[in-house]
Enzyme design. Structure first.
Site: not given
Ligand code: HSE
Length: 437
Positions: A14, A205
């Site tokens: 990322v 999450k």
């Protein structure tokens, strides 16, 4: 025109993607924001490994502290992952007056309340769109687009690795291990894929989404978590015969004073739009009292989709900097003093339909014993199927129930497991029938 200096901590998949976007789309982003972002430094402990990007002389460094202590850097992007070092650096950066953007769901799920408080105390932003669902804009949807809604439920496929594995097993007869290997090669899986396949990444999450949806303190430990390691090709096949698909779901339902919060594999009917989400894609269905059902879909992992979400946070912060706004949108979507502790139901208290598969000796009377125990526990049977597939001297007996209380299911299964004719541990998979789950 304003120049804003960015520092990135961590140059893995990322970090490389965010660096690329900041460099390659510098002029494009300037045309949309009026801001010229300058990637001043990127730090990583390994600066030797070849990346798919070449930095200008002096940009790529080993020393993260140099970024955290640089008075010229306005925004720090934490992309180290993990919890310990990432937490230390994030706290230090916030305390040094830096705005922080992160994609680190484990960090937020574990220490989010402390990090949010530290950000407020130091008058800086803390943003994490990339922490849930990659480029799928679920954080901003809950915090901004659906701000007028009481969120009634959320059901998501939030882990690309598990969805990839289940899709490969179901559509290509691929083995679990081979599919996991491929997910690792493609860069979806966590450094420790245990977090993916045992459901913890989805739980991280879900903890974040629950907080944003209901104004609840972030708490990971009260989420029930079950992974996909026990899902067998035989159950995938039976699911298909009954018109279901098996997905790893993250589910939350709002009962005003309590919520349900759980991650587990579930059978969902083909009519449920989540049944069509394949491969590493993520999706979430959010039910608001005003909007009704809203569904988001997108790449849940991977270099550029995740980088896209990080850039959206960087731009939000930059827009606040140039308009001299401070935390214009509350970090968790509710005024901080309204963030509550909301109790979560234990898994025993939920109601669902269930799929059971028993490996039973092919003796007379087995079915009546099983159905007797289920009846004694107020569990009503919808479908029973005993096929001739004799496996190691046993036959699979498959039962699908109507809605039942999990506590009763657990008690009944304990008794059924003790029957002489039941050979292996029963397989249990919850069924989410309702489209509006
Ligand atoms: N390991 C995660 C997944 C990466 O497979 O979805 C994105 O959070």
């Amino acid at each position: 025109m304003k120049n804003i200096n960015i520092g990135i901590l961590g140059c893995g998949i990322v970090g490389t993607g965010v660096s690329k976007l900041l460099i390659e789309k510098k002029q494009f982003i300037k045309s949309r924001t009026g801001v010229l972002f300058n990637l001043k430094h990127v730090a990583d402990i390994d600066i030797k490994r070849q990346r798919s990007i070449t930095f200008k002389q002096g940009v790529f460094i080993k020393d993260a502290e140099k970024i955290i202590n640089d008075p010229e850097i306005d925004i720090i992007v934490e992309l180290i992952g993990g919890k310990d070092i990432a937490k230390d650096f994030t706290i230090k950066a916030l305390k040094n007056g830096k705005h922080v953007v992160t994609a680190n769901k484990a960090l937020i799920a574990s220490f989010g309340n402390e990090l949010v408080k530290t950000a407020y105390k130091n008058n800086v932003e803390f943003a994490f769109e990339a922490s849930c669902g990659g480029c799928m804009p679920v954080i901003k949807t809950l915090r901004e687009s659906m701000v007028g809604n009481t969120i009634e439920s959320m059901t998501g496929i939030l882990n690309g690795t598990c969805n990839y594995i289940l899709t490969k097993m179901s559509k290509e007869n691929c083995s679990f291990d081979k599919a996991l290997e491929q997910a690792k090669e493609k860069g979806f899986a966590e450094a420790d894929p245990f977090l993916d396949i045992e459901g913890f990444d989805s739980a991280h999450k879900l903890a974040i989404l629950i907080s944003l949806a209901y104004g609840k303190e972030i708490t990971l430990n009260d989420i029930y978590v079950e992974g996909i390691t026990e899902i067998s090709p035989m159950d995938i096949q039976f699911a298909r015969e009954f018109g279901y698909v098996i997905k790893l779901l993250a589910i939350s339902k709002n009962y005003k004073n309590n919520i349900e919060a759980r991650v587990h594999p579930a059978m969902i009917p083909l009519a449920n739009p989540l049944s069509y989400i394949d491969g590493s894609m993520n999706a979430v269905v959010i039910n608001g009292d005003v909007t009704g059902e809203t569904m988001l879909y997108g790449h849940g992992a991977g270099m550029m989709p995740t980088a896209s979400a990080v850039i959206s946070d960087i731009v939000d912060i930059a827009r606040n900097i140039i308009t001299k706004n401070k935390t214009r949108i509350p970090i968790l979507g509710y005024f901080q003093e309204n963030i509550k502790k909301i109790p979560v139901f234990s898994i025993k208290e939920i109601n669902a339909s269930y799929y059971f598969r028993f490996a039973a000796a092919d003796n007379p009377g087995v079915l009546s014993k099983i159905s007797g125990i289920l009846g004694d526990h107020n569990i009503s049977i919808k479908i029973v199927q005993q096929t001739g597939r004799n496996i190691n001297g046993s036959v699979p007996v498959v039962i699908i129930t109507h809605l039942a209380k999990e506590e009763n299911i657990q008690k009944a299964l304990k008794m059924i497991s003790k029957l002489d004719s039941i050979i292996d541990k029963p397989v249990v998979i919850r069924i989410e029938e309702d489209k509006k789950i």
